[in-house]
Design an enzyme around this catalytic site. Structure first.
Site, PDB file in Angstrom:
ATOM      1  N   ILE A   1       5.704   1.736 -28.181  1.00 27.26           N
ATOM      2  CA  ILE A   1       4.964   2.918 -28.634  1.00 27.26           C
ATOM      3  C   ILE A   1       3.680   3.136 -27.831  1.00 27.26           C
ATOM      4  O   ILE A   1       3.115   4.228 -27.815  1.00 27.26           O
ATOM      5  CB  ILE A   1       4.675   2.788 -30.154  1.00 27.26           C
ATOM      6  CG1 ILE A   1       4.536   4.136 -30.815  1.00 27.26           C
ATOM      7  CG2 ILE A   1       3.474   1.915 -30.423  1.00 27.26           C
ATOM      8  CD1 ILE A   1       4.581   4.081 -32.320  1.00 27.26           C
TER       9      ILE A   1
ATOM     10  N   ASN B   1       5.124 -12.487 -23.580  1.00 30.50           N
ATOM     11  CA  ASN B   1       3.829 -13.088 -23.876  1.00 30.50           C
ATOM     12  C   ASN B   1       4.029 -14.079 -25.010  1.00 30.50           C
ATOM     13  O   ASN B   1       4.489 -13.688 -26.090  1.00 30.50           O
ATOM     14  CB  ASN B   1       2.821 -12.012 -24.303  1.00 30.50           C
ATOM     15  CG  ASN B   1       2.593 -10.976 -23.205  1.00 30.50           C
ATOM     16  OD1 ASN B   1       2.573 -11.311 -22.025  1.00 30.50           O
ATOM     17  ND2 ASN B   1       2.429  -9.726 -23.593  1.00 30.50           N
TER      18      ASN B   1
ATOM     19  N   GLN C   1       0.040 -12.458 -26.698  1.00 29.64           N
ATOM     20  CA  GLN C   1       1.000 -12.107 -27.757  1.00 29.64           C
ATOM     21  C   GLN C   1       0.235 -11.593 -28.974  1.00 29.64           C
ATOM     22  O   GLN C   1      -0.607 -12.301 -29.535  1.00 29.64           O
ATOM     23  CB  GLN C   1       1.865 -13.309 -28.150  1.00 29.64           C
ATOM     24  CG  GLN C   1       2.955 -12.934 -29.158  1.00 29.64           C
ATOM     25  CD  GLN C   1       3.905 -14.098 -29.481  1.00 29.64           C
ATOM     26  OE1 GLN C   1       3.614 -15.249 -29.168  1.00 29.64           O
ATOM     27  NE2 GLN C   1       5.018 -13.784 -30.116  1.00 29.64           N
TER      28      GLN C   1
ATOM     29  N   HIS D   1       9.601 -11.078 -28.341  1.00 29.11           N
ATOM     30  CA  HIS D   1      10.038  -9.830 -27.707  1.00 29.11           C
ATOM     31  C   HIS D   1       9.917  -9.948 -26.200  1.00 29.11           C
ATOM     32  O   HIS D   1       8.997 -10.573 -25.680  1.00 29.11           O
ATOM     33  CB  HIS D   1       9.255  -8.621 -28.216  1.00 29.11           C
ATOM     34  CG  HIS D   1       7.765  -8.789 -28.186  1.00 29.11           C
ATOM     35  ND1 HIS D   1       7.078  -9.540 -29.117  1.00 29.11           N
ATOM     36  CD2 HIS D   1       6.838  -8.305 -27.337  1.00 29.11           C
ATOM     37  CE1 HIS D   1       5.790  -9.506 -28.848  1.00 29.11           C
ATOM     38  NE2 HIS D   1       5.611  -8.769 -27.757  1.00 29.11           N
TER      39      HIS D   1
ATOM     40  N   HIS E   1       9.420  -7.691 -22.913  1.00 25.83           N
ATOM     41  CA  HIS E   1       9.042  -6.368 -22.411  1.00 25.83           C
ATOM     42  C   HIS E   1       9.868  -6.078 -21.158  1.00 25.83           C
ATOM     43  O   HIS E   1       9.945  -6.913 -20.254  1.00 25.83           O
ATOM     44  CB  HIS E   1       7.572  -6.352 -21.968  1.00 25.83           C
ATOM     45  CG  HIS E   1       6.563  -6.583 -23.046  1.00 25.83           C
ATOM     46  ND1 HIS E   1       5.812  -5.566 -23.588  1.00 25.83           N
ATOM     47  CD2 HIS E   1       6.147  -7.723 -23.660  1.00 25.83           C
ATOM     48  CE1 HIS E   1       4.969  -6.064 -24.482  1.00 25.83           C
ATOM     49  NE2 HIS E   1       5.151  -7.376 -24.547  1.00 25.83           N
TER      50      HIS E   1
HETATM   51  P1  AMP Z   1       2.595  -8.271 -27.215  1.00 26.63           P
HETATM   52  O1  AMP Z   1       1.174  -8.084 -26.741  1.00 26.63           O
HETATM   53  O2  AMP Z   1       3.453  -8.974 -26.168  1.00 26.63           O
HETATM   54  O3  AMP Z   1       2.675  -8.942 -28.569  1.00 26.63           O
HETATM   55  O4  AMP Z   1       3.207  -6.830 -27.302  1.00 26.63           O
HETATM   56  C1  AMP Z   1       3.378  -6.115 -28.470  1.00 26.63           C
HETATM   57  C2  AMP Z   1       3.844  -4.733 -28.066  1.00 26.63           C
HETATM   58  O5  AMP Z   1       4.340  -4.067 -29.208  1.00 26.63           O
HETATM   59  C3  AMP Z   1       2.718  -3.857 -27.490  1.00 26.63           C
HETATM   60  O6  AMP Z   1       3.073  -3.458 -26.169  1.00 26.63           O
HETATM   61  C4  AMP Z   1       2.669  -2.674 -28.455  1.00 26.63           C
HETATM   62  O7  AMP Z   1       2.413  -1.453 -27.810  1.00 26.63           O
HETATM   63  C5  AMP Z   1       4.047  -2.701 -29.086  1.00 26.63           C
HETATM   64  N1  AMP Z   1       4.143  -2.112 -30.413  1.00 26.63           N
HETATM   65  C6  AMP Z   1       3.354  -2.333 -31.478  1.00 26.63           C
HETATM   66  N2  AMP Z   1       3.768  -1.634 -32.550  1.00 26.63           N
HETATM   67  C7  AMP Z   1       4.867  -0.955 -32.166  1.00 26.63           C
HETATM   68  C8  AMP Z   1       5.761  -0.048 -32.804  1.00 26.63           C
HETATM   69  N3  AMP Z   1       5.609   0.293 -34.088  1.00 26.63           N
HETATM   70  N4  AMP Z   1       6.782   0.472 -32.084  1.00 26.63           N
HETATM   71  C9  AMP Z   1       6.947   0.139 -30.794  1.00 26.63           C
HETATM   72  N5  AMP Z   1       6.143  -0.725 -30.128  1.00 26.63           N
HETATM   73  C10 AMP Z   1       5.102  -1.253 -30.796  1.00 26.63           C
END
Ligand code: AMP
Ligand code: ZN
Length: 146
Positions: free
Chosen positions: A41, A96, A103, A109, A111
């Site tokens: 998002i 991450n 993270q 997850h 990316h």
């Molecule tokens: P991380 O920093 O590796 O934990 O990445 C978490 C990712 O989740 C970030 O890139 C956010 O932009 C993404 N994110 C958070 N909430 C949502 C959501 N509701 N839908 C899609 N992506 C999200």
């Protein structure tokens, strides 16, 4: 708290579990029994996608091998689709793990970050250098026993 919902382990306070459970909407790219891929998002680049296991695990160590396999099969499917649907020039696969690594969401997850010439992203920072002695020592230390 962990519940068993639709055959998957679900954490009530986990935003990605809530997406899997349909409580929060997402731009779904692909899903199967074990995995879900959806658009980030807050993307780093156009088409930035996240791939997650449906069974909650905070990191790769906590995942079952079959879930890891399923996850990377899904990563390959999404990358294959991006290759034909986006005019990308490359991509980064990024995980991450832990707050120190950035993270924020504690549900594993991967990316998938499509890269475009002149997209302005720079992941090439080299913050450390190893001597040959240290590389040798590390190779021994980290060496995986089969
Ligand atoms: P991380 O920093 O590796 O934990 O990445 C978490 C990712 O989740 C970030 O890139 C956010 O932009 C993404 N994110 C958070 N909430 C949502 C959501 N509701 N839908 C899609 N992506 C999200
Ligand atoms: Zn979760």
């Amino acid at each position: 708290m962990t519940n068993k919902v639709l055959g998957c382990y679900y954490m009530d306070d986990c935003i990605f579990c809530r997406i899997i459970n349909g409580e929060i909407p997402s731009y779904t790219i692909y899903q199967d029994k074990k995995t879900l891929a959806f658009l980030d998002i807050n993307p780093n680049t156009r088409g930035h996608t996240l791939v997650i296991p449906k069974k909650h695990a905070k990191n790769i160590i906590d995942m079952e091998d079959t879930d890891v396999e399923a996850l990377f099969r899904t990563v390959k499917k999404v990358v294959s689709s991006m290759k034909v649907s986006l005019d990308l020039d490359g991509l980064n696969l990024v995980v991450n793990q832990g707050e120190v690594a950035g993270q924020v969401i504690h549900h594993f997850h991967c990316h998938i970050i499509p890269r475009y010439v002149d997209d302005g992203i720079n992941y090439s920072s080299k913050g450390y250098s190893s001597s040959t002695e240290e590389l040798e020592e590390l190779a021994g230390k980290i060496s995986v026993n089969i």
